[in-house]
Design an enzyme around this catalytic site. Structure first.
Site, PDB file in Angstrom:
ATOM      1  N   HIS A  55      53.583  20.097  51.808  1.00 54.62           N
ATOM      2  CA  HIS A  55      52.213  20.386  52.222  1.00 54.62           C
ATOM      3  C   HIS A  55      52.180  21.709  52.970  1.00 54.62           C
ATOM      4  CE1 HIS A  55      48.284  19.962  54.231  1.00 54.62           C
ATOM      5  NE2 HIS A  55      47.983  19.184  53.218  1.00 54.62           N
ATOM      6  N   GLU A  59      48.670  13.274  47.817  1.00 53.21           N
ATOM      7  CA  GLU A  59      48.448  13.158  46.381  1.00 53.21           C
ATOM      8  C   GLU A  59      49.314  12.082  45.729  1.00 53.21           C
ATOM      9  OE1 GLU A  59      49.533  17.097  45.682  1.00 53.21           O
ATOM     10  OE2 GLU A  59      47.596  17.951  46.257  1.00 53.21           O
TER      11      GLU A  59
END
Length: 363
Positions: free
Chosen positions: A246, A305
């Site tokens: 991330h 995700e």
């Protein structure tokens, strides 16, 4: 100058705080752990919009008005003619929402929050050759969205899982789509313009388009015994492992943990085949170990995700609709930021540093 504006403070906000070092997300003073799985999306909308509309009612009345907004949006955007079937799903959503009127009042805000929940099932059903289903204003937002998708009232676990997802993705600092919403709002263009601009930013694969490729990765791996070899080969090719790493978090993404719990509940005993979840858990463990060994200077754990992909797949959403479902949760956050910008901010106008040729050099 920080390319990509990393670590640049662009505004002060009461909306959310993303602590990338500690792996903590706070939304309007509440930790994500206290929200995800504990409050419904309607309650979260009340939290996000608190203080930004003078006529904002209490949570129960707001939930009722949101249900009526779903009914109104269906009549405005679906009953009179379905979204354009020739467009990709997110483009069809954006084109349909562009028909909503602009403004800054609560009715506009509630129609914008209702629209993705109405349009996403309608677009999916249209592509299946099925008629759109009108909303039931008495149901919760997540339950009604699933009912409009499948034609039956969902079981409690499914509605709870989607509720958790919508709450979890509702706001997340000054990400690309939220910053876009604030820039447009700062021009006083109106909430619809700000939301459509944010949706356009979300459409980009570097922001809202990665959950689908997580499923492509799981399909490619297919079985636990082939996971390590598949992952090693992908990294040897220079491929990115979807659902890992991330831009902000240097430790585990807290949203990933909330969604993993929701997926585990959805795949509970007697509900769904757990083989897909078991494969995902094996891939998570294998990839985390491989990445730690091959890239020891970076923390590359799962992000939001990874389990989003399993959750939305299990709920029956096709992969091409995942960005639209993301928008269903994030739209209330966009509106909160847009209203905060209008009420307390000013026109956003940063400076740039020119590095091109000077007239004397060009000559």
């Amino acid at each position: 100058m920080n390319n990509g504006l990393d670590d640049v403070i662009a505004t002060e906000t009461v909306m959310s705080d993303v602590d990338g070092l500690a792996g903590r997300l706070v939304i309007r003073g509440h930790s994500l752990d206290d929200l995800a799985g504990h409050v419904g999306y309607e309650d979260l909308v009340a939290i996000l919009l608190d203080g930004f509309f003078q006529d904002l009612p209490g949570p129960a009345a707001l939930a009722s008005r949101l249900g009526m907004a779903r009914r109104d949006v269906f009549e405005m955007l679906v009953a009179g003619g379905a979204p354009d079937r020739k467009l990709p799903a997110t483009d069809a959503l954006r084109a349909a929402m562009a028909r909503l009127g602009d403004g800054e009042d609560l009715d506009v805000a509630l129609r914008l929050i209702a629209a993705p929940a109405i349009l996403t099932p309608a677009i999916i059903r249209q592509r299946r050759g099925e008629a759109a289903i009108a909303p039931d204003p008495t149901l919760g937002h997540a339950a009604d969205m699933l009912r409009m998708l499948h034609g039956t009232v969902p079981r409690w676990e499914a509605a709870a899982a989607l509720d958790t997802y919508l709450v979890t993705v509702s706001d997340h600092g000054l990400n690309a789509s939220t910053f876009t919403a604030r820039v447009v709002a700062s021009t006083q263009a109106g909430l619809t313009s700000a939301v459509l601009a944010a949706l356009s930013a979300l459409k980009g694969p570097l922001h809202g388009g990665a959950p689908g490729p997580v499923l492509d990765m799981l399909d490619g791996i297919a079985a636990a015994q082939t996971a390590e070899a598949w992952l090693e080969a992908a990294l040897d090719r220079g491929d990115r492992l979807m659902g890992f790493g991330h831009r902000v978090y240097r430790v585990r993404d807290p949203r990933a943990e909330a969604l993993k719990r929701a997926v585990a509940a959805l795949f509970g005993p007697g509900t769904n085949d757990r083989s897909r979840l078991a494969l995902a858990e094996h891939v998570e463990a294998a990839a985390t170990s491989i990445l730690a060994r091959r890239k020891p200077d970076r923390s590359l754990q799962i992000n939001v995700e990874f389990y989003t992909a399993l959750l939305l797949e299990a709920l029956g959403f096709p992969r091409e609709s995942f960005t639209s479902v993301f928008a269903t949760g994030r739209v209330a956050g966009w509106i909160g930021h847009a209203r905060e910008q209008v009420l307390y901010g000013r026109l956003i106008r940063p400076q740039s540093r020119y590095v091109g040729p000077r007239p004397d050099q060009a000559a």
